[in-house]
Scaffold this motif. Structure first.
Motif, mmCIF file in Angstrom:
data_model
loop_
_atom_site.group_PDB
_atom_site.id
_atom_site.type_symbol
_atom_site.label_atom_id
_atom_site.label_comp_id
_atom_site.label_asym_id
_atom_site.label_seq_id
_atom_site.Cartn_x
_atom_site.Cartn_y
_atom_site.Cartn_z
ATOM 1 N N LEU A 50 5.504 0.983 9.003
ATOM 2 C CA LEU A 50 4.256 0.782 8.281
ATOM 3 C C LEU A 50 4.541 0.316 6.857
ATOM 4 C CD1 LEU A 50 1.186 1.105 8.500
ATOM 5 C CD2 LEU A 50 1.472 3.472 7.772
ATOM 6 N N CYS A 51 3.884 -0.754 6.436
ATOM 7 C CA CYS A 51 4.106 -1.343 5.110
ATOM 8 C C CYS A 51 2.796 -1.443 4.345
ATOM 9 C CB CYS A 51 4.672 -2.752 5.239
ATOM 10 S SG CYS A 51 6.208 -2.859 6.114
ATOM 11 N N PHE A 52 2.792 -0.932 3.120
ATOM 12 C CA PHE A 52 1.647 -1.089 2.232
ATOM 13 C C PHE A 52 2.056 -2.004 1.091
ATOM 14 C CE2 PHE A 52 0.653 3.385 3.682
ATOM 15 C CZ PHE A 52 -0.410 3.016 4.490
ATOM 16 N N ALA A 53 1.131 -2.810 0.613
ATOM 17 C CA ALA A 53 1.400 -3.707 -0.514
ATOM 18 C C ALA A 53 1.100 -2.994 -1.827
ATOM 19 C CB ALA A 53 0.558 -4.961 -0.384
ATOM 20 N N SER A 54 1.476 -1.743 -1.878
ATOM 21 C CA SER A 54 1.191 -0.919 -3.051
ATOM 22 C C SER A 54 2.386 -0.015 -3.302
ATOM 23 C CB SER A 54 -0.053 -0.076 -2.767
ATOM 24 O OG SER A 54 -0.139 0.993 -3.667
#
Length: 145
Positions: A50-54
């Motif tokens: 899972l990747c968040f741009a934060s």
């Protein structure tokens, strides 16, 4: 080169870098669940990180949301136990956090395609891993047939 798939997240608090099960029947926007143990059926075998741009480590979704799961290339993943051998195969531990493959409690829950990319990973933190289309070992992926 990195590869990602679009995923659909349910209302929950999600931790950046955990392994998630990508719905094997799906196309982009598939529902996911936190990976821990065996998939519900042999059709749900693919995994992603899972990747968040934060920079925020967790995201709380009030309703259905969409995001990205990385499936190939160097990624940052949450490792729950200290590991120190580059190239070491990693597996899914509690709540989707990664552990050394030798620490798995069940051979049937084995994962392949996630390896340590750095010299050392401290317990309880984000570290670099290399993904080569991670999946549960021994389960066919209907999308690749």
């Amino acid at each position: 080169t990195n590869e990602f798939v679009a995923i659909k997240l349910s209302a929950a608090t999600w931790l950046n870098g955990v392994a998630v099960i990508i719905d094997g029947a799906a196309a982009p926007g598939s529902a996911v669940t936190t990976a821990s143990g065996l998939p519900a059926s042999s059709q749900i075998a693919r995994l992603g990180i899972l990747c968040f741009a934060s920079a925020t480590a967790t995201q709380t979704m009030a309703g259905t949301a969409f995001g990205w799961a990385q499936i190939y290339g160097e990624a940052v993943a949450f490792v729950s136990a200290s590991v120190s051998t580059p190239g070491l195969q990693l597996a899914i531990g509690a709540s989707g956090q990664l552990i050394a493959a030798v620490a798995q409690t069940s051979a049937s829950a084995a994962t392949i395609g996630i390896s340590l990319a750095t010299a050392t990973a401290a317990a309880g933190g984000l570290t670099k891993v290399f993904l080569t289309y991670p999946r549960f070992s021994g389960f066919p992926d209907a999308n690749l047939a």
